[in-house]
Design an enzyme around this catalytic site. Structure first.
Site, PDB file in Angstrom:
ATOM      1  N   ASP A  97      41.249  24.314  20.538  1.00  0.00           N
ATOM      2  CA  ASP A  97      40.873  23.076  21.453  1.00  0.00           C
ATOM      3  C   ASP A  97      39.340  22.857  21.333  1.00  0.00           C
ATOM      4  O   ASP A  97      38.854  22.057  22.119  1.00  0.00           O
ATOM      5  CB  ASP A  97      41.230  23.063  22.847  1.00  0.00           C
ATOM      6  CG  ASP A  97      42.926  23.329  22.669  1.00  0.00           C
ATOM      7  OD1 ASP A  97      43.453  22.720  21.714  1.00  0.00           O
ATOM      8  OD2 ASP A  97      43.337  24.017  23.504  1.00  0.00           O
TER       9      ASP A  97
ATOM     10  N   LYS B 211      38.321  19.822  17.234  1.00  0.00           N
ATOM     11  CA  LYS B 211      38.426  19.808  15.392  1.00  0.00           C
ATOM     12  C   LYS B 211      38.843  18.459  15.152  1.00  0.00           C
ATOM     13  O   LYS B 211      38.549  17.837  14.207  1.00  0.00           O
ATOM     14  CB  LYS B 211      39.489  21.162  14.955  1.00  0.00           C
ATOM     15  CG  LYS B 211      38.892  22.385  15.413  1.00  0.00           C
ATOM     16  CD  LYS B 211      39.930  23.391  14.797  1.00  0.00           C
ATOM     17  CE  LYS B 211      40.991  23.529  15.637  1.00  0.00           C
ATOM     18  NZ  LYS B 211      40.985  23.806  17.317  1.00  0.00           N
TER      19      LYS B 211
ATOM     20  N   GLY C   6      47.274  21.071  18.582  1.00  0.00           N
ATOM     21  CA  GLY C   6      47.468  19.688  19.256  1.00  0.00           C
ATOM     22  C   GLY C   6      45.825  19.042  18.870  1.00  0.00           C
ATOM     23  O   GLY C   6      44.998  19.617  19.401  1.00  0.00           O
ATOM     24  N   HIS C   7      45.636  18.106  17.985  1.00  0.00           N
ATOM     25  CA  HIS C   7      44.494  17.513  17.643  1.00  0.00           C
ATOM     26  C   HIS C   7      44.232  16.288  18.104  1.00  0.00           C
ATOM     27  O   HIS C   7      44.841  15.481  17.663  1.00  0.00           O
ATOM     28  CB  HIS C   7      44.240  17.827  16.032  1.00  0.00           C
ATOM     29  CG  HIS C   7      44.345  19.267  15.725  1.00  0.00           C
ATOM     30  ND1 HIS C   7      44.046  19.655  14.240  1.00  0.00           N
ATOM     31  CD2 HIS C   7      44.122  20.314  16.461  1.00  0.00           C
ATOM     32  CE1 HIS C   7      44.203  21.048  14.276  1.00  0.00           C
ATOM     33  NE2 HIS C   7      44.058  21.436  15.607  1.00  0.00           N
TER      34      HIS C   7
ATOM     35  N   GLN D  48      44.025  26.077  15.634  1.00  0.00           N
ATOM     36  CA  GLN D  48      43.587  27.243  16.526  1.00  0.00           C
ATOM     37  C   GLN D  48      42.098  27.354  16.230  1.00  0.00           C
ATOM     38  O   GLN D  48      41.231  26.550  15.995  1.00  0.00           O
ATOM     39  CB  GLN D  48      44.493  28.398  16.281  1.00  0.00           C
ATOM     40  CG  GLN D  48      46.018  28.188  16.728  1.00  0.00           C
ATOM     41  CD  GLN D  48      46.702  27.480  15.611  1.00  0.00           C
ATOM     42  OE1 GLN D  48      47.007  27.837  14.536  1.00  0.00           O
ATOM     43  NE2 GLN D  48      47.476  26.501  16.048  1.00  0.00           N
TER      44      GLN D  48
ATOM     45  N   ASP E  94      28.509  16.847  26.978  1.00  0.00           N
ATOM     46  CA  ASP E  94      28.411  15.993  28.269  1.00  0.00           C
ATOM     47  C   ASP E  94      29.070  16.572  29.302  1.00  0.00           C
ATOM     48  O   ASP E  94      28.608  16.254  30.545  1.00  0.00           O
ATOM     49  CB  ASP E  94      29.131  14.569  27.851  1.00  0.00           C
ATOM     50  CG  ASP E  94      30.732  14.813  27.437  1.00  0.00           C
ATOM     51  OD1 ASP E  94      30.940  15.370  26.413  1.00  0.00           O
ATOM     52  OD2 ASP E  94      31.750  14.487  28.009  1.00  0.00           O
TER      53      ASP E  94
HETATM   54  P1  GDP Z   1      41.318  20.542  18.833  1.00  0.00           P
HETATM   55  O1  GDP Z   1      42.700  21.391  19.064  1.00  0.00           O
HETATM   56  O2  GDP Z   1      40.262  21.366  18.124  1.00  0.00           O
HETATM   57  O3  GDP Z   1      41.363  19.235  17.896  1.00  0.00           O
HETATM   58  O4  GDP Z   1      40.735  19.903  20.326  1.00  0.00           O
HETATM   59  P2  GDP Z   1      41.922  19.240  21.385  1.00  0.00           P
HETATM   60  O5  GDP Z   1      42.194  17.918  20.796  1.00  0.00           O
HETATM   61  O6  GDP Z   1      43.100  19.962  21.705  1.00  0.00           O
HETATM   62  O7  GDP Z   1      41.044  19.305  22.573  1.00  0.00           O
HETATM   63  C1  GDP Z   1      39.850  18.696  22.647  1.00  0.00           C
HETATM   64  C2  GDP Z   1      39.720  17.629  23.897  1.00  0.00           C
HETATM   65  O8  GDP Z   1      38.427  17.214  24.039  1.00  0.00           O
HETATM   66  C3  GDP Z   1      40.411  16.440  23.539  1.00  0.00           C
HETATM   67  O9  GDP Z   1      40.828  15.789  24.603  1.00  0.00           O
HETATM   68  C4  GDP Z   1      39.308  15.425  22.932  1.00  0.00           C
HETATM   69  O10 GDP Z   1      39.536  14.106  23.234  1.00  0.00           O
HETATM   70  C5  GDP Z   1      38.137  15.802  23.992  1.00  0.00           C
HETATM   71  N1  GDP Z   1      37.162  15.790  23.255  1.00  0.00           N
HETATM   72  C6  GDP Z   1      36.427  16.054  21.950  1.00  0.00           C
HETATM   73  N2  GDP Z   1      34.956  16.059  22.060  1.00  0.00           N
HETATM   74  C7  GDP Z   1      34.589  15.682  23.223  1.00  0.00           C
HETATM   75  C8  GDP Z   1      33.471  15.404  23.695  1.00  0.00           C
HETATM   76  O11 GDP Z   1      32.407  15.594  22.888  1.00  0.00           O
HETATM   77  N3  GDP Z   1      33.192  15.180  25.050  1.00  0.00           N
HETATM   78  C9  GDP Z   1      34.367  15.126  25.924  1.00  0.00           C
HETATM   79  N4  GDP Z   1      34.277  15.248  27.367  1.00  0.00           N
HETATM   80  N5  GDP Z   1      35.495  15.373  25.563  1.00  0.00           N
HETATM   81  C10 GDP Z   1      35.742  15.704  24.093  1.00  0.00           C
HETATM   82  P1  IMO Z   2      44.510  23.998  18.230  1.00  0.00           P
HETATM   83  O1  IMO Z   2      44.807  23.601  16.833  1.00  0.00           O
HETATM   84  C1  IMO Z   2      44.561  26.532  21.867  1.00  0.00           C
HETATM   85  C2  IMO Z   2      47.348  29.869  21.565  1.00  0.00           C
HETATM   86  C3  IMO Z   2      48.403  30.017  22.788  1.00  0.00           C
HETATM   87  C4  IMO Z   2      48.673  31.549  22.856  1.00  0.00           C
HETATM   88  C5  IMO Z   2      48.494  31.913  21.638  1.00  0.00           C
HETATM   89  C6  IMO Z   2      49.576  32.313  20.790  1.00  0.00           C
HETATM   90  O2  IMO Z   2      44.952  22.766  19.053  1.00  0.00           O
HETATM   91  O3  IMO Z   2      43.266  24.261  18.610  1.00  0.00           O
HETATM   92  P2  IMO Z   2      51.238  30.487  19.405  1.00  0.00           P
HETATM   93  O4  IMO Z   2      52.245  29.327  20.188  1.00  0.00           O
HETATM   94  O5  IMO Z   2      50.300  30.307  18.365  1.00  0.00           O
HETATM   95  O6  IMO Z   2      52.247  31.988  19.015  1.00  0.00           O
HETATM   96  O7  IMO Z   2      50.408  31.085  20.523  1.00  0.00           O
HETATM   97  O8  IMO Z   2      47.311  30.847  20.659  1.00  0.00           O
HETATM   98  N1  IMO Z   2      46.976  28.755  20.712  1.00  0.00           N
HETATM   99  C7  IMO Z   2      46.356  27.842  20.901  1.00  0.00           C
HETATM  100  N2  IMO Z   2      45.348  27.809  22.023  1.00  0.00           N
HETATM  101  N3  IMO Z   2      44.603  25.659  20.880  1.00  0.00           N
HETATM  102  C8  IMO Z   2      45.646  26.056  19.771  1.00  0.00           C
HETATM  103  O9  IMO Z   2      45.569  25.090  18.724  1.00  0.00           O
HETATM  104  C9  IMO Z   2      46.454  26.788  20.000  1.00  0.00           C
HETATM  105  N4  IMO Z   2      47.510  27.440  19.120  1.00  0.00           N
HETATM  106  C10 IMO Z   2      47.929  28.150  19.735  1.00  0.00           C
HETATM  107  O10 IMO Z   2      48.342  29.224  23.817  1.00  0.00           O
HETATM  108  O11 IMO Z   2      47.543  31.950  23.677  1.00  0.00           O
HETATM  109 MG    MG Z   3      44.135  21.489  20.493  1.00  0.00          MG
END
Ligand code: GDP
Ligand code: IMO
Ligand code: MG
Length: 429
Positions: free
Chosen positions: A13, A16, A40-41, A224, A333
């Protein structure tokens, strides 16, 4: 041509999805190489917010080939829903989405097994996303899993039945009540596999290598984070795939000699969902403020994310394992609200010694983070588009990190939107 790799350096998270979307115009191919619907991207642009789980984050650019590589475990039910969820954008998915025939399939009993294993672990549970990831990779490695290519091959149903019968034995062992859930999910599963037949199932290793031979640029998208890697993460609190650069080679069919830039994405602080060690975790009001300000709630499961200060020993470790060449710092931020910013530079081990290494026994020993405190910038970063406009305290924070990490921070993200990004020209650190 080389393949650039983009991956998370923390516990997932990091942001990416946003950065793939920002960089995508420079590439002709975007390819996911591991993970599955646990990811979840999030992408935000033009007032839209969209969360992708299995489909690569280049999908909103119709001219880009989006590849789902062999290294993934794919849930057909989730994929159908994802495709349907994209319908409103009128994207040419039948032309620009390519699914590896070798990607493993998550079947409904994998999800049930994930739940059964977690339940049996009690307090020691991994905190998995319950998407069936672990059991699906387990079957892949045990050489008994189904692959996407099987959907279009004769005998699919029989192979499926054989596997389900094995799973039932295990579910019975765990006394897990599955009948009703399975009957319902099976119907949806076979609808989904039928539905997916209209899309491109290909040998993506040829597609990606031939694209490179034809001079096309390729971006490999990780899921991840490095500290969730099956080999190098905080085992057993990890996911079941190699989330690190090497995973791009095995997950797409690429030679290591093909790897070019490695973009390491990290938040200006740390978060983690699920269980497992997290040395800089904050349990106080500061952590709660970080969670609220950063909207740190899971994109896949909605769970609150655990929050804490930036952890340099962990980051240095992830940089080493991945061979990172450029850093991307996200969610800067979110730290606007703090008068002081802390950075963990070392861990103090239970015997009193200091280390900046990521210890093997992190899961069994409490390490105490040693912090450096820097003055916060305590001001909004909205509408800043160049490095020179940054508050001096933020510039000092960036300079400190670059010196510690010995790498340039080439992008600084200041908000969720595609436009909220500062690109810093190449620096020599
Ligand atoms: P990913 O799994 O690495 O793609 O990241 P996620 O989408 O799960 O989580 C990142 C969260 O931070 C999302 O809700 C994005 O919309 C948000 N986000 C990304 N970049 C920024 C940033 O620079 N500032 C803030 N405040 N939110 C951001
Ligand atoms: P993205 O791509 C954050 C975590 C789960 C748990 C562990 C194992 O959005 O960054 P699993 O379901 O893979 O067997 O769970 O890994 N986990 C993540 N945490 N972002 C993710 O993906 C994750 N995918 C799995 O919360 O701790
Ligand atoms: Mg994510």
């Amino acid at each position: 041509m080389k393949v650039d790799v983009l991956l998370g350096l923390q516990w997932g998270d990091e942001g990416k999805g946003k950065i793939v979307d920002v960089l995508a115009p420079q590439y002709q191919v975007v390819a996911r190489f591991q993970g599955g619907p646990n990811a979840g991207h999030t992408l935000e642009f033009d007032g839209f917010k969209h969360v992708l789980h299995q489909i690569p984050s280049g999908i909103f650019r119709p001219e880009i080939k989006n590849i789902i590589g062999n290294g993934l475990v794919l849930d057909p039910i989730v994929l159908k829903k994802e495709i349907e969820g994209l319908a409103k954008y009128n994207l040419p998915l039948q032309q620009n989405l390519f699914i590896s025939k070798k990607a493993a399939i998550i079947i409904p009993t994998h999800r049930l097994l994930d739940a059964a294993y977690e339940q049996a672990k009690g307090d020691a549970k991994i905190g998995s996303t319950l998407r069936g990831i672990g059991p699906a990779y387990q079957d892949k490695v045990a050489r008994q899993g189904l692959r996407m290519g099987d959907i279009v091959s004769p005998g699919f149903k029989e192979k499926y039945e054989r596997l389900v019968n094995q799973h039932k034995v295990v579910l019975d062992f765990y006394k897990y009540d599955y009948e009703a859930a399975l009957t319902e999910a099976e119907a949806t599963f076979f609808e989904a596999t039928e539905f997916l037949k209209q899309y491109n199932f290909v040998d993506t290793e040829y597609l990606v290598n031939e694209s490179l031979e034809a001079g096309e640029t390729v971006l490999a998208e990780g899921a991840q984070g490095s500290l969730l890697d099956i080999d190098f993460g905080s085992y057993p609190f990890v996911t079941s795939s190699n989330t690190t650069t090497a995973g791009a080679c095995t997950g797409l069919g690429l030679s290591p000699r093909r790897i070019g830039e490695v973009y390491g994405i990290f938040k200006a602080y740390c978060t983690r969902v699920g269980s497992g060690p997290f040395p800089t975790e904050l349990f106080d009001e500061e952590g709660e403020r970080m969670r609220q300000e950063g909207r740190e709630f899971g994109s896949t499961t909605g769970r609150p994310r655990r929050c804490g200060w930036l952890d340099l020993p962990a980051l240095k470790y992830a940089i080493m394992i991945n061979g990172v060449t450029q850093l991307v710092m996200m969610k800067v931020d979110v730290l606007n609200i703090f008068d002081e910013i802390k950075i963990c530079t070392h861990y103090q081990m239970p015997d009193g010694t200091l280390t900046d290494r990521f210890p093997y026994d992190l899961c069994h020993n409490d390490v105490t983070p040693v912090y450096k405190t820097m003055k916060g910038w305590a001001t909004s970063l909205e509408n800043l588009h160049t490095y020179d406009e940054l508050p001096t305290e933020l510039a000092a924070y960036i300079n400190f990190l670059e010196a510690e990490l010995q790498l340039p921070i080439s992008f600084i993200s200041t908000g969720p939107d595609r436009e909220a990004i500062i690109h810093r020209e190449a620096q020599v650190v």
